[in-house]
Design a protein around this motif. Sequence first.
Motif, PDB file in Angstrom:
ATOM      1  N   THR A 143       5.638  -0.550  -8.909  1.00 24.70           N
ATOM      2  CA  THR A 143       4.619  -1.569  -8.298  1.00 24.70           C
ATOM      3  C   THR A 143       3.207  -0.841  -8.045  1.00 24.70           C
ATOM      4  OG1 THR A 143       6.308  -2.748  -7.062  1.00 24.70           O
ATOM      5  CG2 THR A 143       4.108  -2.972  -5.948  1.00 24.70           C
ATOM      6  N   ASP A 166      -0.385  -5.698  -3.274  1.00 26.75           N
ATOM      7  CA  ASP A 166       0.086  -5.585  -4.652  1.00 26.75           C
ATOM      8  C   ASP A 166      -0.854  -5.724  -5.850  1.00 26.75           C
ATOM      9  OD1 ASP A 166       2.565  -4.765  -3.555  1.00 26.75           O
ATOM     10  OD2 ASP A 166       3.626  -6.516  -4.047  1.00 26.75           O
ATOM     11  N   ARG A 202      -0.428  -0.957  -6.329  1.00 21.39           N
ATOM     12  CA  ARG A 202      -0.992  -1.599  -5.003  1.00 21.39           C
ATOM     13  C   ARG A 202      -2.324  -0.770  -4.875  1.00 21.39           C
ATOM     14  NH1 ARG A 202       2.601  -4.117  -1.291  1.00 21.39           N
ATOM     15  NH2 ARG A 202       1.129  -3.681   0.175  1.00 21.39           N
ATOM     16  N   VAL A 224       3.244  -5.704 -10.985  1.00 17.90           N
ATOM     17  CA  VAL A 224       4.645  -5.284 -10.875  1.00 17.90           C
ATOM     18  C   VAL A 224       5.022  -4.881 -12.449  1.00 17.90           C
ATOM     19  CG1 VAL A 224       6.947  -5.195 -10.363  1.00 17.90           C
ATOM     20  CG2 VAL A 224       5.157  -6.194  -8.785  1.00 17.90           C
TER      21      VAL A 224
END
Length: 207
Positions: A166, A201, A168, A204
């Motif tokens: 992920t 986020d 961010r 992903v």
Amino acid sequence: MEFKSLKNIETSFRQIRFFALVFLCLCAGITVYSVWNAFSYAEAQRQKIYVLDQGKSLMLALSQDMDQNRPVEARDHVTRFHELFFTLSPDREAIETNITRALFLADRSAYNYYQDMQEKGYFNRVVAGNIQQVIQVDSVSCNFVSYPYTAVTYARQRIIRSSNITERSLVTRCNLINSVRSDNNPHGFTIEKFEILENKDIRVLDR
């Protein structure tokens, strides 16, 4: 004839006095110049640092005014804090070590964020889930117009799990105040009023 002889003697004394005065002036000038030159040389030497490279070669590094380095030190101070505070590994001892080192660089406002994450079990989930969190600081914008200085940090986090990664975005803001330099705080700054403005986020990626 006697009068002429006396006149020549008086002229000779005047010439002697003149040359003596010129000689004294030259001596005084040389002395003043030597003293001034010695002080100038000593001042120039104080502006130099001699660094030994592994005890073999001698390198000369010109010292710089501390104020000229403060913006660079401020950005490095903020960057180092973020690297220590937001870089996590699935090792509780490593987490505690990094957080402790980061908190030497900031006031209680950073500790409050740490305590909040701890109470929410964030660090327990990192250890239990074998998660690694890595941060990359893109830029640190510092404002040195007024004191305390303000700094806004733009960074990117990568949370690495066994199943995915992920990414961010992280944006923080803080104030910087001057403090005493030490082994734990080599730049002589303290972060205060630390706050996270954005932490969301971006994407992903499956592994």
